[in-house]
Design a protein around this motif. Structure first.
Motif, short mmCIF file in Angstrom:
data_model
loop_
_atom_site.label_atom_id
_atom_site.label_comp_id
_atom_site.label_asym_id
_atom_site.label_seq_id
_atom_site.Cartn_x
_atom_site.Cartn_y
_atom_site.Cartn_z
N GLN A 29 -8.26 9.72 -6.71
CA GLN A 29 -8.94 8.45 -6.95
C GLN A 29 -8.09 7.24 -6.56
O GLN A 29 -8.10 6.22 -7.24
N THR A 30 -7.40 7.35 -5.45
CA THR A 30 -6.57 6.22 -5.01
C THR A 30 -7.34 5.26 -4.11
O THR A 30 -6.94 4.11 -3.97
N SER A 35 -10.92 2.16 -9.86
CA SER A 35 -10.95 3.38 -10.67
C SER A 35 -9.74 3.56 -11.58
O SER A 35 -9.72 4.47 -12.38
N LYS A 36 -8.74 2.73 -11.45
CA LYS A 36 -7.51 2.85 -12.24
C LYS A 36 -6.87 4.23 -12.06
O LYS A 36 -6.75 5.00 -13.00
N PRO A 37 -6.45 4.54 -10.83
CA PRO A 37 -5.81 5.85 -10.60
C PRO A 37 -4.48 5.96 -11.32
O PRO A 37 -3.86 4.95 -11.68
N ASP A 38 -4.04 7.17 -11.51
CA ASP A 38 -2.75 7.45 -12.13
C ASP A 38 -1.66 6.78 -11.28
O ASP A 38 -1.58 7.03 -10.07
N ASN A 41 0.25 8.95 -8.91
CA ASN A 41 -0.41 9.34 -7.67
C ASN A 41 -0.32 8.23 -6.63
O ASN A 41 -0.16 8.49 -5.44
N ILE A 42 -0.40 6.98 -7.09
CA ILE A 42 -0.23 5.85 -6.17
C ILE A 42 1.20 5.86 -5.61
O ILE A 42 1.41 5.69 -4.40
N LYS A 43 2.18 6.10 -6.46
CA LYS A 43 3.58 6.16 -6.01
C LYS A 43 3.76 7.31 -5.03
O LYS A 43 4.43 7.15 -4.00
N HIS A 92 7.04 14.88 -7.94
CA HIS A 92 5.64 14.74 -8.34
C HIS A 92 4.81 15.94 -7.88
O HIS A 92 3.94 16.41 -8.63
N LEU A 93 5.07 16.44 -6.68
CA LEU A 93 4.34 17.62 -6.22
C LEU A 93 4.65 18.84 -7.09
O LEU A 93 3.76 19.63 -7.39
N ASP A 94 5.91 18.97 -7.49
CA ASP A 94 6.26 20.06 -8.42
C ASP A 94 5.46 19.95 -9.71
O ASP A 94 4.97 20.95 -10.23
#
Length: 131
Positions: A29-30, A35-38, A41-43, A92-94
């Motif tokens: 949801q970026t 939508s106020k994404p996490d 996730n934006i980072k 973050h992927l981990d």
């Protein structure tokens, strides 16, 4: 951070959302700024875009110079930034992968996640196939 009015960054967000929905069966949801994404996730998206942009724009000559400088004990600003971004992406992927596997083990994956590319890769791995 990129501007909400930057069309290139909007396209990056759309591609990122599409890729994550295929990979994990979940929209990050970026692309929808309302939508106020996490923020994580934006980072993640911003770091991936930075790494790709610098890798392409800087070219092989600058990247190889940074690598050689690091080999003799000097770290260029670009090399430091790339390494920090890479570590952030990897971390973050981990977390995303660990969360996915935890949800799978608890039987909490939704229909989209159950049919995601990552779930297919996990199934292949459990069957003894290559991923």
């Amino acid at each position: 951070a990129e501007s909400a009015h930057n069309f290139d960054f909007f396209l990056n967000r759309c591609a990122f959302d599409a890729f994550s929905s295929v990979l994990f069966g979940e929209m990050m949801q970026t692309a929808d700024m309302s939508s106020k994404p996490d923020p994580r996730n934006i980072k993640l998206l911003e770091d991936i875009v930075f790494i790709n942009r610098e890798s392409l724009n800087s070219g092989l000559k600058v990247m190889s110079s940074a690598y050689i400088a690091q080999k003799i004990g000097y770290q260029t600003t670009l090399a430091r930034q790339l390494w920090e971004k890479y570590q952030s992406v990897e971390s973050h992927l981990d977390a995303l992968i660990t969360n996915f596997i935890d949800k799978m083990e608890r039987g909490e994956l939704d229909e989209h996640q159950q049919h995601s590319y990552f779930m297919g890769a996990l199934d292949k791995q459990q069957e003894g196939g290559a991923t």
